[in-house]
Scaffold this motif. Structure first.
Motif, PDB file in Angstrom:
ATOM      1  N   ASN A 334     -34.360  -1.264  25.762  1.00 39.88           N
ATOM      2  CA  ASN A 334     -34.004  -1.421  27.176  1.00 39.88           C
ATOM      3  C   ASN A 334     -35.073  -2.176  27.951  1.00 39.88           C
ATOM      4  OD1 ASN A 334     -31.553  -0.123  26.884  1.00 39.88           O
ATOM      5  ND2 ASN A 334     -32.329   1.878  27.521  1.00 39.88           N
ATOM      6  N   GLN A 335     -36.340  -1.970  27.574  1.00 40.90           N
ATOM      7  CA  GLN A 335     -37.415  -2.731  28.217  1.00 40.90           C
ATOM      8  C   GLN A 335     -37.244  -4.231  27.942  1.00 40.90           C
ATOM      9  OE1 GLN A 335     -39.928  -1.441  30.268  1.00 40.90           O
ATOM     10  NE2 GLN A 335     -38.638   0.373  30.081  1.00 40.90           N
ATOM     11  N   LEU A 336     -36.855  -4.557  26.727  1.00 41.68           N
ATOM     12  CA  LEU A 336     -36.665  -5.959  26.358  1.00 41.68           C
ATOM     13  C   LEU A 336     -35.485  -6.573  27.101  1.00 41.68           C
ATOM     14  CD1 LEU A 336     -37.712  -8.175  24.360  1.00 41.68           C
ATOM     15  CD2 LEU A 336     -35.889  -7.434  22.812  1.00 41.68           C
ATOM     16  N   ILE A 337     -34.379  -5.851  27.176  1.00 35.54           N
ATOM     17  CA  ILE A 337     -33.199  -6.368  27.871  1.00 35.54           C
ATOM     18  C   ILE A 337     -33.474  -6.521  29.362  1.00 35.54           C
ATOM     19  CG2 ILE A 337     -30.812  -5.816  28.517  1.00 35.54           C
ATOM     20  CD1 ILE A 337     -30.507  -4.550  25.729  1.00 35.54           C
ATOM     21  N   ALA A 338     -34.215  -5.568  29.945  1.00 35.33           N
ATOM     22  CA  ALA A 338     -34.568  -5.673  31.364  1.00 35.33           C
ATOM     23  C   ALA A 338     -35.442  -6.908  31.615  1.00 35.33           C
ATOM     24  CB  ALA A 338     -35.298  -4.407  31.817  1.00 35.33           C
ATOM     25  N   HIS A 339     -36.330  -7.205  30.680  1.00 38.61           N
ATOM     26  CA  HIS A 339     -37.171  -8.401  30.770  1.00 38.61           C
ATOM     27  C   HIS A 339     -36.309  -9.656  30.738  1.00 38.61           C
ATOM     28  CE1 HIS A 339     -40.356 -11.290  29.769  1.00 38.61           C
ATOM     29  NE2 HIS A 339     -39.660 -11.617  28.688  1.00 38.61           N
ATOM     30  N   GLY A 340     -35.390  -9.727  29.781  1.00 39.58           N
ATOM     31  CA  GLY A 340     -34.499 -10.884  29.698  1.00 39.58           C
ATOM     32  C   GLY A 340     -33.647 -11.034  30.945  1.00 39.58           C
ATOM     33  N   ASP A 341     -33.143  -9.917  31.461  1.00 41.85           N
ATOM     34  CA  ASP A 341     -32.329  -9.932  32.668  1.00 41.85           C
ATOM     35  C   ASP A 341     -33.122 -10.477  33.850  1.00 41.85           C
ATOM     36  OD1 ASP A 341     -30.119  -9.350  34.359  1.00 41.85           O
ATOM     37  OD2 ASP A 341     -31.022  -7.431  34.893  1.00 41.85           O
ATOM     38  N   CYS A 342     -34.370 -10.052  33.956  1.00 47.74           N
ATOM     39  CA  CYS A 342     -35.227 -10.489  35.060  1.00 47.74           C
ATOM     40  C   CYS A 342     -35.450 -11.997  35.023  1.00 47.74           C
ATOM     41  CB  CYS A 342     -36.560  -9.752  34.995  1.00 47.74           C
ATOM     42  SG  CYS A 342     -37.764 -10.237  36.245  1.00 47.74           S
ATOM     43  N   LEU A 343     -35.787 -12.529  33.856  1.00 46.01           N
ATOM     44  CA  LEU A 343     -36.110 -13.955  33.759  1.00 46.01           C
ATOM     45  C   LEU A 343     -34.865 -14.836  33.840  1.00 46.01           C
ATOM     46  CD1 LEU A 343     -39.027 -14.160  31.164  1.00 46.01           C
ATOM     47  CD2 LEU A 343     -39.077 -13.799  33.626  1.00 46.01           C
ATOM     48  N   LEU A 344     -33.772 -14.422  33.220  1.00 45.32           N
ATOM     49  CA  LEU A 344     -32.552 -15.225  33.304  1.00 45.32           C
ATOM     50  C   LEU A 344     -31.973 -15.204  34.719  1.00 45.32           C
ATOM     51  CD1 LEU A 344     -30.723 -14.482  29.930  1.00 45.32           C
ATOM     52  CD2 LEU A 344     -32.084 -16.478  30.557  1.00 45.32           C
ATOM     53  N   SER A 345     -32.084 -14.058  35.392  1.00 46.35           N
ATOM     54  CA  SER A 345     -31.641 -13.971  36.784  1.00 46.35           C
ATOM     55  C   SER A 345     -32.459 -14.907  37.659  1.00 46.35           C
ATOM     56  CB  SER A 345     -31.768 -12.530  37.275  1.00 46.35           C
ATOM     57  OG  SER A 345     -31.464 -12.446  38.653  1.00 46.35           O
ATOM     58  N   MET A 346     -33.778 -14.918  37.443  1.00 44.08           N
ATOM     59  CA  MET A 346     -34.636 -15.810  38.208  1.00 44.08           C
ATOM     60  C   MET A 346     -34.299 -17.277  37.949  1.00 44.08           C
ATOM     61  SD  MET A 346     -37.551 -17.877  37.758  1.00 44.08           S
ATOM     62  CE  MET A 346     -38.594 -17.174  36.483  1.00 44.08           C
ATOM     63  N   ALA A 347     -34.087 -17.627  36.684  1.00 48.46           N
ATOM     64  CA  ALA A 347     -33.755 -19.010  36.346  1.00 48.46           C
ATOM     65  C   ALA A 347     -32.415 -19.410  36.943  1.00 48.46           C
ATOM     66  CB  ALA A 347     -33.736 -19.185  34.828  1.00 48.46           C
ATOM     67  N   SER A 348     -31.432 -18.510  36.879  1.00 45.34           N
ATOM     68  CA  SER A 348     -30.110 -18.822  37.418  1.00 45.34           C
ATOM     69  C   SER A 348     -30.155 -19.038  38.930  1.00 45.34           C
ATOM     70  CB  SER A 348     -29.128 -17.697  37.084  1.00 45.34           C
ATOM     71  OG  SER A 348     -28.890 -17.624  35.696  1.00 45.34           O
ATOM     72  N   SER A 349     -30.935 -18.212  39.616  1.00 43.41           N
ATOM     73  CA  SER A 349     -31.028 -18.370  41.068  1.00 43.41           C
ATOM     74  C   SER A 349     -31.810 -19.626  41.442  1.00 43.41           C
ATOM     75  CB  SER A 349     -31.678 -17.138  41.702  1.00 43.41           C
ATOM     76  OG  SER A 349     -33.008 -16.962  41.227  1.00 43.41           O
ATOM     77  N   THR A 350     -32.834 -19.957  40.654  1.00 42.99           N
ATOM     78  CA  THR A 350     -33.649 -21.134  40.951  1.00 42.99           C
ATOM     79  C   THR A 350     -32.876 -22.427  40.729  1.00 42.99           C
ATOM     80  OG1 THR A 350     -35.667 -19.954  40.324  1.00 42.99           O
ATOM     81  CG2 THR A 350     -35.792 -22.349  40.415  1.00 42.99           C
ATOM     82  N   PHE A 351     -32.131 -22.489  39.632  1.00 42.49           N
ATOM     83  CA  PHE A 351     -31.453 -23.737  39.265  1.00 42.49           C
ATOM     84  C   PHE A 351     -29.953 -23.706  39.548  1.00 42.49           C
ATOM     85  CE2 PHE A 351     -35.109 -23.468  36.258  1.00 42.49           C
ATOM     86  CZ  PHE A 351     -35.798 -24.593  36.701  1.00 42.49           C
TER      87      PHE A 351
END
Length: 532
Positions: A334-351
């Motif tokens: 779950n820690q790993l999935i939360a990490h992926g969610d955080c970074l992909l969410s940031m990338a999606s909002s940025t781009f």
């Protein structure tokens, strides 16, 4: 080494491009492209260091401004709608001087790929090169020059933002990050023996102000925003997609196998022993009413290269199936999935407004897949066992962020794997793609190694055919091995075998263009491109 491209106008390189350090393609034997047919010729220089490379294209054309992108009606090769890309060298931009590391060789290679009908190329962009010396100071010059080269040749560009380091080639994390790590080693992943993995930051510090008062996520976001600003002329046109680095080798996983020669040997080792990971584990254990479970990772788990059954944790009916095992493995994944969610969410909002598609990469931990406990996947953070589908929550996370998934290992077959570690890349690929299909997540496939897996091209075609979840395949990676006489003809045949849409009339050359010529020369004593 002589590199000659005949029948196609030379891509207009900027002065900084041609002035940059140019190295050739060692072992690149003489081959020519005639009417889109690529073949190797004989040359007495094969046995010497100097090598001649000739491309002839009697029916190709200089790139016109209105025809910079591959799309419907162009000569891009596909299998049932799957588009084809090729990765550029990992060290396409020099770590030492931030200039194009193989300018003329890359230019010639881009022309060859365009002639073959490849749609685009993938470019790794390294955090440790762009933001090397000081936080917030970025140098994009080398990568901008490559983007211009790709645009002028008429290919699309997929960019991989690499927030990890690499040992081959040697591209570390930014110097200022490594300096912080010298006094704060717990920003890195740590194993049970206290060894630190210094090629990416621990996911436990994602939102802690450990980088001179800023969190890693804030630093990654600033990097992405600077990239967006600097590459705005290319976004949505030449640059069609961006991969967000998620961990070691860019993949969503823990560095559980970094001391093993390959990810197919040994059980791997849990990476939960830096102070910040232990703090998170302690909080979770106390919240669950089992504070003693938060004192550390599994005591009976093996080390990196040990067999899963050399200790008790992964045995059938042992710790991994106990209440403690379910607690720990759930928290760890779950820690790993939360990490992926955080970074992909940031990338999606940025781009999100840039007209590009966002990707993330997951690993193919196929070793020990035939066992009940799937130890290689568990130590990497993918809670996938005989009792539990670990890829459903991963696919759900990608779907939530409207991201596509990069999946390696498309060239691997079960028949070619060592039987002693119960490996099954084919079954694992099928399981992951089933989860992606269920959650409507598109997949971009990759091969595992350009060095050549026996039967690899046939396996790739098998995986590309008839699966609507796959929409892109990136062949890794351009370099000396890629252009070798042993490999390049096989790649050419592979590309030829893909379905080719009919050429649009605008793509046909004029009589004047058919006679265009240009020549690019590189040094006689060349240094090979770095391959993955």
């Amino acid at each position: 080494m002589e590199v000659s491209v005949i029948g196609s106008s030379q891509a207009k390189l900027g002065a900084s491009d041609l002035a940059s350090r140019e190295v050739g393609l060692c072992n690149l034997k003489n081959f020519r492209v005639v009417n889109d047919r690529v073949s190797f010729g004989q040359n007495n220089r094969w046995k010497k260091a100097g090598i001649s490379f000739t491309l002839r294209a009697h029916r190709t054309e200089p790139v016109r401004e209105e025809n910079k992108r591959s799309g419907p009606g162009t000569s891009s090769k596909t299998v049932d709608g799957v588009r084809l890309f090729v990765g550029l060298p990992l060290d396409a931009v020099s770590y030492d001087c931030n200039s194009i590391n193989h300018a003329r060789a890359i230019a010639a290679g881009l022309k060859a790929l365009k002639l073959l009908g490849v749609e685009g190329v993938e470019l790794p962009i390294w955090w440790g090169i762009v933001e090397k010396e000081t936080m917030g100071e970025y140098d994009w010059s080398g990568y901008l020059a490559i983007a211009e080269m790709v645009q002028k040749v008429g290919l699309n560009l997929h960019v991989s933002l690499c927030f990890h380091g690499s040992k081959k080639p040697n591209i570390p994390l930014p110097k200022w990050v490594s300096q912080i790590g010298e006094s704060q080693p717990n920003i890195f992943f740590t194993d049970k023996s206290g060894q630190h993995y210094k090629e990416c930051l621990s996911l436990a510090v994602d939102n802690l102000p450990v980088l001179d008062g800023k969190t890693p996520v804030q630093v990654y976001q600033a990097f992405c925003e600077s990239f967006k600003s600097s590459f705005s002329p290319f976004l949505g046109s030449t640059i069609t997609s961006i991969s967000m680095g998620l961990g070691p080798d860019g993949e969503l996983r823990y560095p559980s196998h970094h001391q093993v020669p390959s990810k197919t040997q040994g059980a791997g080792e849990f990476q939960c022993y830096d102070q910040n990971m232990l703090s998170l584990l302690k909080q979770h254990a106390e919240a669950s009413g089992n504070p003693l479970w938060g004192l550390g990772g599994p005591h009976d788990a093996p080390t990196y290269d040990q067999s899963p059954y050399s200790t008790g944790f992964f045995n059938d009916g042992a710790s991994w199936e106990s209440s403690y095992g379910v607690f720990f493995l759930s928290w760890y994944s779950n820690q790993l999935i939360a990490h992926g969610d955080c970074l992909l969410s940031m990338a999606s909002s940025t781009f999100g407004d840039s007209g590009v598609t966002i990707y993330g990469k997951i690993p193919l931990m196929h070793s020990w897949y035939g066992t009940r406990s799937h130890p290689s996947e568990l130590t990497a953070g993918l809670y996938n066992t005989a009792n539990k589908d670990g890829y459903e929550p991963v696919a759900q996370m990608f779907a939530k962020n409207s991201c596509k998934m990069i999946l390696p290992g498309m060239d691997l077959s079960d028949a070619k794997q060592p039987k002693e570690n119960h490996s099954s890349p084919e079954l694992l690929l099928s399981q992951i793609m089933t989860a992606c299909r269920k959650h409507e997540v598109k997949v971009s496939g990759q091969n595992s190694s350009v060095s050549g897996v026996p039967g690899g091209f046939e396996q790739i075609k098998k995986n590309l055919s008839g699966d609507e979840v796959l929409d892109l395949f990136t062949y890794q990676r351009m370099g000396a091995s890629f252009f070798s006489p042993e490999h390049f003809p096989l790649f050419t045949e592979f590309v030829r075998s893909l379905k080719q849409p009919e050429l649009h009339s605008d793509d046909l050359p004029t009589e004047e263009e058919e006679g265009a010529e240009s020549t690019v020369l590189s040094h006689e004593s060349s240094v090979s491109m770095q391959t993955a």
